[in-house]
Motif scaffolding. Structure first.
Motif, short mmCIF file in Angstrom:
data_model
loop_
_atom_site.label_atom_id
_atom_site.label_comp_id
_atom_site.label_asym_id
_atom_site.label_seq_id
_atom_site.Cartn_x
_atom_site.Cartn_y
_atom_site.Cartn_z
N ILE A 1 -3.18 -10.71 -2.28
CA ILE A 1 -2.01 -10.14 -2.32
C ILE A 1 -1.68 -9.39 -1.01
O ILE A 1 -2.32 -8.74 -0.13
N PRO A 2 -0.35 -10.06 -0.37
CA PRO A 2 0.08 -9.55 0.97
C PRO A 2 0.26 -7.79 1.04
O PRO A 2 0.43 -7.02 -0.02
N PHE A 3 -0.22 -7.39 2.10
CA PHE A 3 -0.33 -5.94 2.24
C PHE A 3 0.90 -5.10 1.91
O PHE A 3 0.94 -4.01 1.39
N TRP A 4 2.22 -5.91 2.28
CA TRP A 4 3.32 -4.99 2.06
C TRP A 4 3.77 -5.06 0.64
O TRP A 4 4.82 -4.53 0.35
N ARG A 5 3.17 -6.21 -0.20
CA ARG A 5 3.58 -6.26 -1.60
C ARG A 5 3.55 -4.93 -2.32
O ARG A 5 4.37 -4.62 -3.10
N ASN A 6 2.31 -4.32 -2.48
CA ASN A 6 2.09 -3.17 -3.08
C ASN A 6 1.29 -2.31 -2.47
O ASN A 6 1.23 -1.06 -2.13
N TRP A 7 -0.22 -2.90 -2.41
CA TRP A 7 -1.20 -2.17 -2.17
C TRP A 7 -1.37 -1.31 -0.80
O TRP A 7 -1.78 -0.45 -0.49
N GLY A 8 -0.74 -2.14 0.23
CA GLY A 8 -0.37 -1.64 1.51
C GLY A 8 0.17 -0.13 1.43
O GLY A 8 0.23 0.81 2.48
N TRP A 9 1.23 -0.23 0.77
CA TRP A 9 2.08 1.11 0.97
C TRP A 9 1.13 2.34 0.37
O TRP A 9 1.53 3.34 0.87
N MET A 10 0.48 1.94 -0.72
CA MET A 10 -0.36 2.94 -1.14
C MET A 10 -1.59 3.28 -0.15
O MET A 10 -1.99 4.41 0.23
N CYS A 11 -1.91 2.55 0.66
CA CYS A 11 -3.00 2.76 1.73
C CYS A 11 -2.32 3.67 2.83
O CYS A 11 -2.65 4.77 3.31
N LEU A 12 -0.89 3.50 2.90
CA LEU A 12 -0.10 4.27 4.07
C LEU A 12 -0.11 5.89 3.30
O LEU A 12 -0.04 6.91 4.04
N LEU A 13 0.12 5.75 1.88
CA LEU A 13 0.28 7.13 1.22
C LEU A 13 -0.83 7.92 1.57
O LEU A 13 -0.90 9.06 1.90
N GLY A 14 -1.97 7.16 1.29
CA GLY A 14 -3.40 7.87 1.64
C GLY A 14 -3.54 8.24 3.04
O GLY A 14 -3.88 9.32 3.32
N VAL A 15 -3.09 7.68 3.89
CA VAL A 15 -3.14 7.94 5.28
C VAL A 15 -2.41 9.27 5.62
O VAL A 15 -2.72 10.21 6.28
N GLY A 16 -1.12 9.30 4.75
CA GLY A 16 -0.22 10.37 5.09
C GLY A 16 -0.80 11.56 4.65
O GLY A 16 -0.50 12.73 5.13
N MET A 17 -1.51 11.35 3.34
CA MET A 17 -2.11 12.81 3.00
C MET A 17 -3.24 13.11 3.73
O MET A 17 -3.60 14.36 3.94
N ILE A 18 -3.90 12.22 4.32
CA ILE A 18 -4.95 12.64 5.30
C ILE A 18 -4.48 13.46 6.37
O ILE A 18 -4.80 14.53 7.06
N VAL A 19 -3.43 12.83 6.89
CA VAL A 19 -2.89 13.40 8.18
C VAL A 19 -1.96 14.87 7.80
O VAL A 19 -2.23 15.94 8.46
N GLY A 20 -1.36 14.90 6.68
CA GLY A 20 -1.01 15.96 6.07
C GLY A 20 -1.99 17.16 5.87
O GLY A 20 -1.81 18.41 6.05
N GLY A 21 -3.11 16.69 5.49
CA GLY A 21 -4.49 17.72 5.15
C GLY A 21 -4.72 18.24 6.52
O GLY A 21 -5.22 19.51 6.69
#
Length: 652
Positions: free
Chosen positions: A346-366
């Motif tokens: 499954i390509p990164f930008w199809r779906n799961w990559g966006w969730m990875c970025l969301l996770g990174v965003g939560m880490i940075v925000g934390g």
């Protein structure tokens, strides 16, 4: 009653009861739960027994959602059929059934050393009328195959009449097919042949698939003779029995009032032999159902290699637990997909990559929130909302900034934990189309984004939180697009070894942790939008809500916003952990063990370090944290040998 509760809590307790009492209590309780509103959903959810289309099978014209069936010996009275149907079965055997009841006063004897069960009479049942009445309730949609036996003393003519009467009655009650047991119980062989020769006309009239019941100890020459008769064309397949006569199993049966039978591990070899004989004699189009001695997934695979098309569980369900059907389904599915070319990644930008970025965003925000909590505590717009400076707040109460720091740092640690879990679930789970990983992410994110509205509970709008939600929400939405399920390509557990048994305790720890954190998140969020403080908080502050309100009416709104926000984040994290614990834990899942370790550490460190850092060390207040840390550490230790296990080049 999943394996993590059955193996650890219920089985040790139930084994102390007389076997009939234990069976009656267990089936009655499960049946009662399944009939409650939402009861079947709870049973199915705790075990995650959703079936893949790859498991669908056909037998005698019947469509079966799974190749694993439930033996009638597990629930002979049809008391808990609705509950048992949620365990991942594809069909159910009902029976034995005779025209009149046959009961025994002798005890059912459990033999744990050999994982065997000794029944006093293989014919024992409640009779045609009682069983038909229960079948008419139609508590589930699984195809039901009724196993019919003539009365032990019936002549061939009487036996044929009894079979005809039972077929007619149970067809009306919803039976999808019939298993005719004409060779059990030491019946005279000439009578067996005579009954068989008369069945052809009965099958044509009934219009239902007929399966021959083959006793495990039926000699090869008699099996060949029975299947060589002209009337053998009536059989769509055969069901290999799951027990042997007690005296033939080396058990002293002298003085027994009925026909004692042994069901257990020791019968696997006989099951394999009979399956091979049937396949050799009847060919590939003949359906073979077997399951005697299947107590582990590896046993089921050995039977299918020997020629069995479908597996029927009895003693293994009692000794291994209600998760056995799911484990066998997973093993069969893995054996199917591992031989096929792997699907396109499954390509990164199809779906799961966006969730990875969301996770990174939560880490940075934390991390940012943690830095704020350790330094200024409040941002400029917080002070503007209050119309006070940090010095003014300190003059109101010298512990107040410390208390607010404690809320914000615990929130920060939880955010980092959420981010780590999201990233890992996306990269190792969603990326490969794992249903449970996507469910964990979806459930947790929906709760997390919805909890934003808790911030408004006391009338305080946080622009930074609103900005973060506005940035992260599109990532969540994009991560859910074109998100189809795929079968797992990872090896599955095949044996009930020591590591698996220890892992059941570890899984229990994490399930308990998930439920406890869920309850804690709900409680903290609820307090945040209602009372704001608990007694321990006020004792630490040395003040009252009224005093704070008099000093500045907006103080409570700001504190409530922090508390509700932390409660919502904790609930969001807890649901992800709970779904992982319920559905995701598996043998060799190293990435998931590391996810649990690294994902939990920031939240626990933040919660404990800030309390000790500010001197808020009330024992009762911290007791839930200590319990959670214990469950977390114990779960990781117990799961380590199982989840960190490597696989040889050949899975078997």
């Amino acid at each position: 009653m999943p394996d993590w509760s059955y193996q650890t809590l219920f089985k040790p307790l139930l084994s102390r009861l007389p076997s009939r009492v234990s069976r009656s209590f267990t089936l009655g309780a499960m049946g009662g739960i399944s009939r409650m509103p939402g009861g079947s959903f709870v049973i199915r959810t705790l075990g995650h027994m959703e079936l893949s289309p790859l498991l669908e099978r056909e037998a005698g014209g019947l469509r079966l959602p799974s190749p694993v069936g439930l033996s009638g010996g597990v629930d002979p009275g049809c008391v808990a059929q609705k509950a048992l149907a949620q365990f991942g079965f594809g069909f159910a055997e009902v029976g034995p059934v005779t025209v009149r009841p046959i009961h025994s006063a002798e005890p059912i004897v459990m033999e744990p050393a050999g994982e065997a069960i000794r029944y006093p009479d293989l014919f024992e049942n409640d009779g045609l009328d009682a069983i038909a009445a229960r079948m008419e309730r139609k508590e589930h949609k699984l195809p039901r195959l009724a196993r019919l036996l003539p009365m032990p003393d019936a002549s061939p003519e009487e036996a044929f009449g009894q079979l005809a009467a039972m077929i007619e009655r149970l067809a009306q009650a919803g039976a999808a097919g019939f298993i005719l047991d004409i060779a059990s119980g030491n019946r005279d062989w000439r009578d067996v042949l005579a009954i068989s020769e008369r069945l052809a006309g009965l099958a044509d009239a009934a219009g239902y698939p007929f399966f021959l019941y083959v006793p495990l100890d039926l000699p090869e020459e008699r099996l060949r003779e029975l299947l060589s008769l002209p009337s053998s064309a009536v059989w769509q397949g055969a069901v290999v029995g799951d027990g042997v006569a007690a005296e033939r199993a080396g058990v002293d049966a002298k003085g027994a009032a009925g026909r004692p039978i042994i069901v257990g591990r020791q019968t696997l070899g006989l099951s394999i032999v009979q399956a091979k004989r049937l396949r050799e004699q009847m060919g590939s189009r003949f359906t073979i159902i077997a399951g005697g001695g299947v107590h582990e997934p590896i046993d089921a695979l050995q039977l299918t290699e020997a020629g069995a098309d479908l597996i029927l569980l009895h003693g293994g369900l009692v000794y291994s637990g209600p998760g056995l059907p799911k484990r066998i389904n997973e093993a069969i599915m893995y054996e199917t997909v591992r031989r096929e070319p792997p699907p396109e990644p499954i390509p990164f930008w199809r779906n799961w990559g966006w969730m990875c970025l969301l996770g990174v965003g939560m880490i940075v925000g934390g991390l940012f929130a943690w830095w704020i909590g350790e330094t200024s505590v409040l941002l400029s717009y917080d002070l503007s909302f209050l119309g006070m400076s940090a010095a003014d707040i300190h003059r109101v109460n010298h512990h107040l900034l410390h208390f607010m720091s404690h809320d914000r740092i615990t929130l920060a640690g939880t955010m980092i934990s959420i981010g780590i879990v999201y990233y890992q679930l996306a990269r190792h789970g969603q990326r490969y189309g794992l249903h449970w990983a996507k469910t964990a992410l979806t459930t947790s994110c929906i709760v997390g984004f919805s909890s934003f509205f808790l911030y408004l509970g006391y009338g305080y709008f946080d622009p930074l939180h609103a900005l973060a939600a506005a940035v992260l929400l599109p990532m969540f939405i994009l991560s859910m697009r074109r998100n189809a399920d795929r079968p797992s390509l990872r090896p599955v557990n095949l044996r009930n070894d020591r590591a698996w048994r220890r892992a059941m305790w570890g899984q229990l720890c994490f399930v308990a942790l998930g439920f406890a954190l869920t309850a804690g998140g709900i409680a903290i969020a609820g307090v945040g939008v209602t009372d704001v403080f608990v007694k321990a908080d006020l004792a630490f502050l040395g003040t009252t809500p009224e005093t704070l309100h008099e000093a500045n009416p907006k103080l409570l709104s700001l504190i409530a916003h922090d508390r509700a926000g932390f409660g919502g984040a904790l609930l969001c994290d807890a649901l992800a952990i709970l779904i992982i614990a319920l559905w995701g834990i598996g043998e060799g899942q190293r990435w998931l063990w590391w996810t649990l370790l690294i994902g939990g550490a920031p939240a626990f460190y933040a919660g404990l370090s800030v309390h000790y850092g500010i001197g808020y060390i009330d024992f009762l207040h911290l007791l839930p944290v200590f319990v959670a840390v214990f469950l977390y550490a114990a779960g990781l230790i117990l799961l380590y040998p199982y989840m960190m296990k490597g696989y040889p080049s050949s899975h078997r």
